[in-house]
Design an enzyme around this catalytic site. Structure first.
Site, PDB file in Angstrom:
ATOM      1  N   LYS A   1      15.183   0.784   4.686  1.00 39.71           N
ATOM      2  CA  LYS A   1      14.832   0.645   3.412  1.00 39.71           C
ATOM      3  C   LYS A   1      14.778   2.435   3.425  1.00 39.71           C
ATOM      4  O   LYS A   1      15.550   2.969   2.044  1.00 39.71           O
ATOM      5  CB  LYS A   1      13.299   0.808   3.583  1.00 39.71           C
TER       6      LYS A   1
ATOM      7  N   LYS B   1       8.232  11.164   0.474  1.00 37.69           N
ATOM      8  CA  LYS B   1       7.459  10.479   1.271  1.00 37.69           C
ATOM      9  C   LYS B   1       8.970  10.157   2.268  1.00 37.69           C
ATOM     10  O   LYS B   1       8.995  10.525   3.105  1.00 37.69           O
ATOM     11  CB  LYS B   1       6.052   9.764   0.608  1.00 37.69           C
TER      12      LYS B   1
ATOM     13  N   LEU C   1       0.896  -1.143   0.297  1.00 32.55           N
ATOM     14  CA  LEU C   1      -0.048   0.039  -0.189  1.00 32.55           C
ATOM     15  C   LEU C   1       0.688   1.469   0.144  1.00 32.55           C
ATOM     16  O   LEU C   1       1.897   0.722   0.275  1.00 32.55           O
ATOM     17  CB  LEU C   1      -1.068  -0.162   0.982  1.00 32.55           C
TER      18      LEU C   1
ATOM     19  N   THR D   1       6.639   0.441   2.021  1.00 34.20           N
ATOM     20  CA  THR D   1       7.734   1.071   2.402  1.00 34.20           C
ATOM     21  C   THR D   1       6.465   2.135   3.424  1.00 34.20           C
ATOM     22  O   THR D   1       6.226   3.295   2.947  1.00 34.20           O
ATOM     23  CB  THR D   1       8.051   2.227   1.344  1.00 34.20           C
TER      24      THR D   1
END
Length: 298
Positions: free
Chosen positions: A171, A246, A65, A96
């Site tokens: 990440k 983001k 998502l 993420t």
């Protein structure tokens, strides 16, 4: 054969799910966009009426998502999925999201007898389609071994980063470095061309010298240097600038939580936020080149 519920069939989720189908797994899929569901059904998946419907009878649940709020809502809302997934089910959360969100979902899943892994990916849409993604996995090592065949159907590199949330930490560290390297490459390209160098010549010199990096190898931000790079198709496709912004925001949240000094990451976030204000949110993140030479890619 394992029954898999796959929730989230966007630019990354759809090709990942397709590769699981190719590997022979049975998929029950759900997405809010019906056309995305239809594409997977045409490839052999079953369509669920809802996320809750998708997880019924599933041995494994995989979600992909856009952001933390979507993932927390999916699993932790009053009628969230954790209330409907059978104990013993393996949950692979591949979005993420913030490490804090991942740890919160891990804890809630454990209370319900579920094995969960946070497993964000690197490799972009091309890697998702080719089945060559890198998975950065946080959680129990035993659960990872159970999930390994699934990861291998979708990717090439599987790393156990550490305990709950560690995959998400890895990440955001990776993507912060990626952004900084892309910005530095774009700045150097603009400087060299402005001082009379031919773009392809400069790119090759830097690629073979101590400044060499991933952007210079396969993703040069200067239009025309690399035929298959997004820069040579008006920065279309690839990894959108808004998603990089983001991820840089998540990196800054992690930095604040750990009192880490990240001046380069902070500057990178400021530059990507500027790109969004200039209308480049849906262009590939290499569009940062425009901040150094606005004529490029026009």
């Amino acid at each position: 054969m394992k029954q898999i519920a796959f929730i989230g069939l966007g630019h990354m989720g759809a090709p990942m799910a397709t590769n699981l189908l190719k590997a022979g797994y049975l998929l029950n899929v759900f997405d809010l966009v019906q056309s995305a569901v239809d594409g997977l059904v045409a490839a052999g998946a079953s369509a669920a009426r809802s996320a809750r419907d998708a997880v019924q009878g599933a041995d494994v649940v995989i979600s992909m998502l856009p952001a933390s709020q979507h993932v927390e809502g999916l699993y932790l809302d009053d009628d969230g999925l954790l209330a409907h997934i059978a104990p013993g089910t393996l949950v692979l959360e591949c979005s993420t999201i913030a490490p804090t969100s991942a740890r919160k979902i891990h804890a809630a899943a454990r209370e319900r007898g579920l094995a969960m892994l946070d497993a964000p990916v690197s490799g972009g849409t091309a890697g998702a389609a080719a089945g060559t993604l890198t998975f950065m996995v946080g959680g129990d090592a035993e659960a990872l071994e159970k999930a390994r065949p699934l990861f291998e159907a979708m990717g090439r590199n599987i790393f156990h980063a550490g305990p709950d949330g560690a995959g998400q930490v890895a990440k955001v560290c990776n993507n912060q470095l990626l952004a900084v390297l892309m910005i530095g490459t774009a700045e150097a390209m603009a400087l060299g061309v402005a001082n009379g160098l031919e773009a392809k010549v400069l790119a090759e010199i830097m690629r073979r010298s101590s400044g060499g990096n991933w952007a210079l190898e396969v993703y040069n931000p200067w239009p025309g240097v690399m035929e298959n790079a997004p820069a040579s198709r008006d920065y279309s496709g690839g990894f959108m600038a808004q998603l990089m912004a983001k991820d840089l925001g998540l990196a800054q949240e992690a930095a604040q939580a750990s009192a880490s000094s990240t001046p380069m990451g902070s500057l990178a976030l400021s530059l990507y936020r500027l790109l969004l204000k200039q209308g480049y949110a849906e262009r590939d993140f290499s569009v940062v080149q425009k901040l150094f030479d606005p004529t490029q890619g026009q």
